[in-house]
Scaffold this active site. Structure first.
Site, PDB file in Angstrom:
ATOM      1  N   ARG A   1     -11.916   0.198   4.035  1.00 17.65           N
ATOM      2  CA  ARG A   1     -10.895   1.069   4.647  1.00 17.65           C
ATOM      3  C   ARG A   1     -11.650   2.163   5.396  1.00 17.65           C
ATOM      4  NH1 ARG A   1      -5.344   3.546   2.272  1.00 17.65           N
ATOM      5  NH2 ARG A   1      -4.845   1.365   2.621  1.00 17.65           N
TER       6      ARG A   1
ATOM      7  N   HIS B   1      -3.539  -2.789  10.016  1.00 18.78           N
ATOM      8  CA  HIS B   1      -3.442  -2.873   8.544  1.00 18.78           C
ATOM      9  C   HIS B   1      -2.970  -4.298   8.220  1.00 18.78           C
ATOM     10  CE1 HIS B   1      -3.376  -1.699   4.521  1.00 18.78           C
ATOM     11  NE2 HIS B   1      -2.371  -0.838   4.483  1.00 18.78           N
TER      12      HIS B   1
ATOM     13  N   GLN C   1      -1.609  -5.578   4.653  1.00 18.79           N
ATOM     14  CA  GLN C   1      -0.269  -5.049   4.379  1.00 18.79           C
ATOM     15  C   GLN C   1       0.794  -5.895   5.081  1.00 18.79           C
ATOM     16  OE1 GLN C   1       0.837  -1.939   2.693  1.00 18.79           O
ATOM     17  NE2 GLN C   1       2.710  -3.123   2.915  1.00 18.79           N
TER      18      GLN C   1
ATOM     19  N   ASP D   1       7.296   3.686   8.226  1.00 13.12           N
ATOM     20  CA  ASP D   1       6.018   4.195   7.719  1.00 13.12           C
ATOM     21  C   ASP D   1       6.017   5.691   8.002  1.00 13.12           C
ATOM     22  OD1 ASP D   1       3.399   4.471   6.852  1.00 13.12           O
ATOM     23  OD2 ASP D   1       2.489   3.442   8.566  1.00 13.12           O
TER      24      ASP D   1
ATOM     25  N   CYS E   1       5.605   0.551   3.613  1.00 13.52           N
ATOM     26  CA  CYS E   1       4.313   0.246   2.973  1.00 13.52           C
ATOM     27  C   CYS E   1       3.888   1.300   1.964  1.00 13.52           C
ATOM     28  CB  CYS E   1       3.240   0.071   4.045  1.00 13.52           C
ATOM     29  SG  CYS E   1       2.964   1.569   5.026  1.00 13.52           S
TER      30      CYS E   1
ATOM     31  N   ARG F   1       1.549  -7.517  -2.587  1.00 15.02           N
ATOM     32  CA  ARG F   1       0.200  -7.395  -2.003  1.00 15.02           C
ATOM     33  C   ARG F   1      -0.825  -8.088  -2.885  1.00 15.02           C
ATOM     34  NH1 ARG F   1      -1.397  -2.030   0.604  1.00 15.02           N
ATOM     35  NH2 ARG F   1      -2.995  -3.460   1.346  1.00 15.02           N
TER      36      ARG F   1
END
Ligand code: CP
Ligand code: NVA
Length: 309
Positions: free
Chosen positions: A108, A135, A138, A227, A267, A293
């Site tokens: 990340r 991402h 996700q 988001d 998310c 996930r």
């Protein structure tokens, strides 16, 4: 060995294979407890090194569980604990070391270049656990969640995004091209997706629909995604941006424009972009979304390790 950096670079066939594998594995796990290993222990003896340059709750825990359920293990690092993070060691040397000790690397980062540089120097697969521009783990997992709840291929659904043109939306746009679904985006003019993303969609003979009126974007939606307005990587004027989004809050009034049985996904972490009553409503499936996930990342790991059935 395969990298998993951007949905754009992975074939639809492989993405579909990952989702199908996750479906089967999730079903088989019904009677197993959290750390019990899947039949055949497909990643026995493998270690995934995870490195975070930014905070994470879901990604770090779900990758830990994912590889454990496949028989392997993780080591989680903060970049500032490494010589690399102190500026004292190059990416090429760090990449060599990671490849010497580890079997896979999840990163990340706040830099696309760092992701690309690591890819260049690693001889093990790299997974993008969030970068400024995408991402992918996700969003692939979110496609799985939508199809699981709606019991239909996502290509048959109207998908809506209300929010910033950020990393998650970029991956959702890539997914809309790969999985051929209709994507309507609601955001202020100033925060619309950039030229590069739009041109890529055009080049692939696909379309995305952008509205500056949230009601139009939500109209007839089966799924509403959102988001945070301010992302981890945001460097702009935060106050100004939050103000620009003041009419884009996802509340009961706005969701009335969606289909009656719409689902809401986010998310996480969340900010003020969604009202508490929508977030906690029966239409919201955010906890199932977070759990999935684990399941989808297991199949992503198998894809990366060249072990997808
Ligand atoms: N959704 C997501 O990636 O969450 P984290 O930032 O907690 O990992
Ligand atoms: N767009 C958000 C996603 C967090 C999971 C961010 O980059 O901070």
């Amino acid at each position: 060995m395969n990298h998993f950096i951007n949905l754009k670079d992975i074939s639809t066939k492989d993405l579909r294979k990952i989702i199908d594998d996750a479906k089967k594995r999730k079903k088989f796990r019904k009677k197993l407890s959290t750390l019990e290993v899947d039949k055949g222990s497909p990643l026995k003896g493998k270690i995934l090194i995870q490195m975070f340059e930014k905070p994470s709750s879901r990604t770090r825990i779900s990758f830990f569980l994912a590889i454990r359920q496949l028989g392997g293990g993780t080591l989680t690092l903060r970049s500032n604990e490494l010589h690399l993070g102190q500026g004292g060691e190059s990416i090429s040397d760090t990449g060599k070391i990671l490849s010497t000790y580890g079997d896979g690397f999840m990163l990340r980062t706040d830099s696309e270049k760092k992701m690309e540089d690591f890819k260049k120097y690693l001889s093990i697969p790299i997974i993008n656990g969030l970068s400024p521009l995408s991402h992918p783990t996700q969003v692939l997992s979110d496609i799985f969640t939508v199809e699981e709840i709606k019991k239909k291929p996502i290509s048959k659904l109207n998908i809506c995004w209300i929010g910033d043109s950020n990393n998650v939306l970029n991956s959702l746009i890539a997914a809309s091209v790969k999985f051929s679904f209709k994507l309507s985006i609601g955001c202020p003019k100033k925060f619309e997706p950039g030229k590069e993303v739009r041109n890529w969609v055009k080049k692939n003979n696909k379309k995305i629909f952008i509205y500056n009126d949230p009601k139009k974007a939500v109209s007839g939606a089966d799924v509403i995604f959102s988001d945070k307005v301010i992302s981890l990587n945001d460097k702009g004027n935060k106050k100004e941006k939050i103000y620009a989004f003041k009419n884009f809050k996802i509340d009961k009034k706005l969701t009335r424009f969606a289909k009656k049985d719409f689902i809401f996904l986010h998310c996480l972490p969340r900010g003020n972009e969604v009202s508490e009553d929508v977030f906690l409503s029966k239409n919201s499936h955010v906890w199932q979304q977070a759990l999935n996930r684990v399941h989808v990342q297991k199949s992503i790991l198998l894809y990366c390790f060249g072990k997808l059935r």
